[in-house]
Design a protein around this motif. Structure first.
Motif, short mmCIF file in Angstrom:
data_model
loop_
_atom_site.label_atom_id
_atom_site.label_comp_id
_atom_site.label_asym_id
_atom_site.label_seq_id
_atom_site.Cartn_x
_atom_site.Cartn_y
_atom_site.Cartn_z
N SER A 1 0.87 -1.17 0.00
CA SER A 1 0.00 0.00 0.00
C SER A 1 0.91 1.22 0.00
O SER A 1 2.14 1.09 0.06
CB SER A 1 -0.90 0.01 1.24
OG SER A 1 -0.13 0.22 2.40
N TYR B 1 -1.14 -1.30 -4.76
CA TYR B 1 -1.89 -1.89 -3.64
C TYR B 1 -2.11 -3.35 -3.94
O TYR B 1 -2.52 -3.72 -5.05
CB TYR B 1 -3.24 -1.19 -3.44
CG TYR B 1 -4.05 -1.85 -2.34
CD1 TYR B 1 -3.84 -1.51 -1.01
CD2 TYR B 1 -4.97 -2.85 -2.63
CE1 TYR B 1 -4.54 -2.12 0.01
CE2 TYR B 1 -5.68 -3.47 -1.62
CZ TYR B 1 -5.46 -3.11 -0.30
OH TYR B 1 -6.15 -3.74 0.70
N TYR C 1 -3.34 -7.14 -1.60
CA TYR C 1 -3.65 -7.80 -0.33
C TYR C 1 -4.01 -9.24 -0.64
O TYR C 1 -4.99 -9.50 -1.34
CB TYR C 1 -4.79 -7.08 0.37
CG TYR C 1 -5.10 -7.64 1.73
CD1 TYR C 1 -4.39 -7.22 2.85
CD2 TYR C 1 -6.10 -8.59 1.90
CE1 TYR C 1 -4.66 -7.74 4.10
CE2 TYR C 1 -6.37 -9.11 3.15
CZ TYR C 1 -5.66 -8.69 4.24
OH TYR C 1 -5.93 -9.21 5.48
#
Length: 161
Positions: free
Chosen positions: A42, A90, A92
């Motif tokens: 991020s 970004y 995840y």
């Protein structure tokens, strides 16, 4: 030494051999988990290519398909790729369903992964994929010899993260 049979292989192993196998599996799970933790990024936590590259063997193969990008060869190439903070600003990872087979100083693993990401050329998206990896035991512990991530689905995510 007491021996017991590993049911799926029909191989007798001592308690010490079984313990070593279980410890190897746990070490490989920790290695893969560390990879996904470091691959998450991020604006507050950019990738650290050197740390990620250090998880791979010097001659590792890193391939994400079906992106069309050629495989990366070697830990130095993996390091360079993850030092490019603009590629995935970004990401995840949600990793699950580990299946690991250890054979002495080598192992194979398969995981399911769901990734929320922004990719500079495609924007925000969800993807689901399978990791099919090979690992080797080195003097520094287990390392990734081959990482192959095969996407099974991509879905755009409107406004992004």
């Amino acid at each position: 030494m007491r021996k017991s049979k590993i049911e799926d292989k029909g191989v007798e192993m001592t308690i010490e051999e079984r313990l070593r196998r279980l410890e190897d599996i746990q070490d490989i799970i920790r290695l893969k988990t560390r990879y996904t933790e470091l691959a998450d990024s991020s604006s507050e936590k950019p990738h650290t290519g050197e740390e990620i590259g250090g998880l791979f063997t010097e001659d590792a193969i890193f391939h994400i398909v079906p992106t069309g990008a050629p495989p990366l060869i070697g830990s130095a190439a993996v390091t360079e790729r993850f030092n490019d903070a603009t590629l995935y600003p970004y990401s995840y990872h949600l990793l699950g369903n580990p299946h690991i087979e250890v054979d002495g100083d080598s192992a194979k693993g398969r995981w399911h992964v769901t990734v929320a990401l922004n990719r500079r050329d495609m924007g925000a998206m969800w993807t689901t994929a399978f990791y099919e990896d090979e690992f080797v035991r080195t003097p520094s512990g287990w390392r990734i010899k081959s990482l192959r991530c095969t996407a099974s689905a991509f879905a755009p995510f409107g406004q992004g993260w």
